[in-house]
Design a protein around this motif. Structure first.
Motif, PDB file in Angstrom:
ATOM      1  N   UNK A  60     -13.381  29.198 -47.618  1.00 14.29           N
ATOM      2  CA  UNK A  60     -13.140  29.955 -46.394  1.00 14.29           C
ATOM      3  C   UNK A  60     -12.678  29.000 -45.313  1.00 14.29           C
ATOM      4  N   UNK A  69     -15.589  33.223 -27.999  1.00 17.18           N
ATOM      5  CA  UNK A  69     -15.510  34.676 -27.842  1.00 17.18           C
ATOM      6  C   UNK A  69     -14.082  35.124 -27.579  1.00 17.18           C
ATOM      7  N   UNK A 106     -12.452  35.188 -30.897  1.00 15.44           N
ATOM      8  CA  UNK A 106     -12.982  36.345 -31.633  1.00 15.44           C
ATOM      9  C   UNK A 106     -12.237  37.611 -31.211  1.00 15.44           C
ATOM     10  N   UNK A 162     -12.894  38.763 -39.966  1.00 14.98           N
ATOM     11  CA  UNK A 162     -13.569  37.530 -39.534  1.00 14.98           C
ATOM     12  C   UNK A 162     -15.052  37.816 -39.333  1.00 14.98           C
ATOM     13  N   UNK A 163     -15.826  36.755 -39.303  1.00 16.98           N
ATOM     14  CA  UNK A 163     -17.230  36.911 -38.923  1.00 16.98           C
ATOM     15  C   UNK A 163     -17.627  35.696 -38.094  1.00 16.98           C
ATOM     16  N   UNK A 164     -18.690  35.867 -37.300  1.00 12.35           N
ATOM     17  CA  UNK A 164     -19.182  34.699 -36.566  1.00 12.35           C
ATOM     18  C   UNK A 164     -20.213  33.987 -37.418  1.00 12.35           C
ATOM     19  N   UNK A 165     -20.252  32.697 -37.283  1.00 14.21           N
ATOM     20  CA  UNK A 165     -21.215  31.896 -38.049  1.00 14.21           C
ATOM     21  C   UNK A 165     -21.617  30.709 -37.186  1.00 14.21           C
ATOM     22  N   UNK A 166     -22.768  30.119 -37.494  1.00 10.77           N
ATOM     23  CA  UNK A 166     -23.123  28.914 -36.745  1.00 10.77           C
ATOM     24  C   UNK A 166     -22.171  27.785 -37.113  1.00 10.77           C
ATOM     25  N   UNK A 207     -22.168  26.140 -30.584  1.00 16.02           N
ATOM     26  CA  UNK A 207     -22.703  26.514 -31.888  1.00 16.02           C
ATOM     27  C   UNK A 207     -22.031  27.692 -32.555  1.00 16.02           C
ATOM     28  N   UNK A 208     -21.116  28.368 -31.854  1.00 19.11           N
ATOM     29  CA  UNK A 208     -20.505  29.565 -32.449  1.00 19.11           C
ATOM     30  C   UNK A 208     -19.167  29.214 -33.106  1.00 19.11           C
ATOM     31  N   UNK A 236     -15.446  32.519 -38.813  1.00 22.54           N
ATOM     32  CA  UNK A 236     -15.132  32.309 -40.224  1.00 22.54           C
ATOM     33  C   UNK A 236     -14.008  33.253 -40.617  1.00 22.54           C
TER      34      UNK A 236
END
Lengths: 89, 196
Positions: free
Chosen positions: A7, A19, A22, A31-35, A45-46, A49
């Motif tokens: 990925x 953001x 995003x 998409x997704x958010x991940x640490x 930290x955001x 993915x």
């Protein structure tokens, strides 16, 4: 030619840029958010993915929409055995 | 056989009435008028090792419950594939993690479940109430993480009254529609409860 990846991930210098990215991507890509991966040393930290097949298009959009190249880092991620390998896209 | 008419009664009354009647009966007929009540009563029956037969007519449901001593203890599918589930319950009472900005809180919640699903140490159960239930119905990212957790043996209980309050589409729930009895029971059973 993109290297093989499981990925893609974008790490950001700050949360607001995360953001913003995003918002730019979420309607057109899965998409997704991940640490943020520990291997990537960015302060926020955001991370976002994304799927490997979208990498080329997403890199182009992010480079166009986020003018400060220091505010983000786009990487591919894959496992080699137990090792997590990240590489810049 | 005692007949309990719980039609028109809001959650958790059908379960309360039935549970009380179970103390003094070996067979019961319960009338309810919604699917959440049916699901909750079936779960109650299963927990008490009673058998339940459901029939539906004109939008009303009839449950025939019997204390079937021969009923086999239910196999919890999670126990077979459970990897390293800790005796921990995670309680999610809101759509966002923490107080402050909701957009940030939404992302933190998604990241929490992303990180949890990747973790080696999983809770045995995740409980959703109030605004938290929306995550199980509307948030594609959290739903995907929950599917992975379910696949790893974690149980997911979602408050039925809350889903009903928010008018949520029950067909989209990732997890099991549940009630205060089961949710409180899980919290009491768990060695540790983490509240988000």
């Amino acid at each position: 030619m993109m290297p093989e990846m499981e990925y893609g991930t974008i790490a950001f210098q700050n949360t607001h840029t995360a953001m913003q990215a995003q918002a730019i991507l979420q309607n057109n890509f899965s998409i997704s958010v991940m640490p943020t991966l520990r291997a990537l040393s960015m302060s926020c930290g955001i991370s976002v993915r994304f799927l490997p097949e979208d990498a080329k298009e997403i890199v182009a959009i992010i480079e166009r929409e986020l003018p400060d190249p220091g505010s983000y880092r786009i990487c591919g991620v894959r496992h080699e055995g137990n090792l997590l390998v990240t590489f810049d896209l | 056989m005692e007949i309990i008419d719980a039609r028109g009664k809001a959650c958790p009354m059908p379960v309360v009435l039935t549970k009380k009647a179970m103390e003094n009966n070996t067979t019961l007929t319960v009338l309810v008028d919604n699917e959440i009540a049916v699901a909750n009563l079936e779960k109650l029956a299963k927990n008490q090792q009673w058998s339940a037969k459901v029939s539906q007519e004109n939008g009303a449901f009839t449950l025939l419950l019997s204390n079937d001593a021969a009923a086999k203890p239910t196999d919890d599918p999670s126990s077979e594939k459970n990897e390293s589930l800790t005796d921990t319950a995670i309680f999610v009472g809101s759509q966002v993690l923490g107080k402050g900005d909701d957009q940030l809180g939404g992302n933190l919640m998604r990241m929490f479940f992303y990180t949890l699903r990747e973790s080696d140490s999983l809770p045995s159960v995740v409980l959703f109430m109030n605004g938290g239930v929306k995550l199980t119905v509307e948030d594609e990212q959290v739903q995907e993480h929950l599917r992975v957790l379910l696949g790893r043996g974690v149980r997911v209980l979602v408050c039925g009254a809350c889903l009903n309050f928010y008018g949520s589409d029950l067909t989209k729930v990732v997890g099991t529609v549940s009630n205060m009895y089961d949710i409180l029971g899980e919290m009491q059973r768990a060695e540790k409860v983490i509240t988000l």
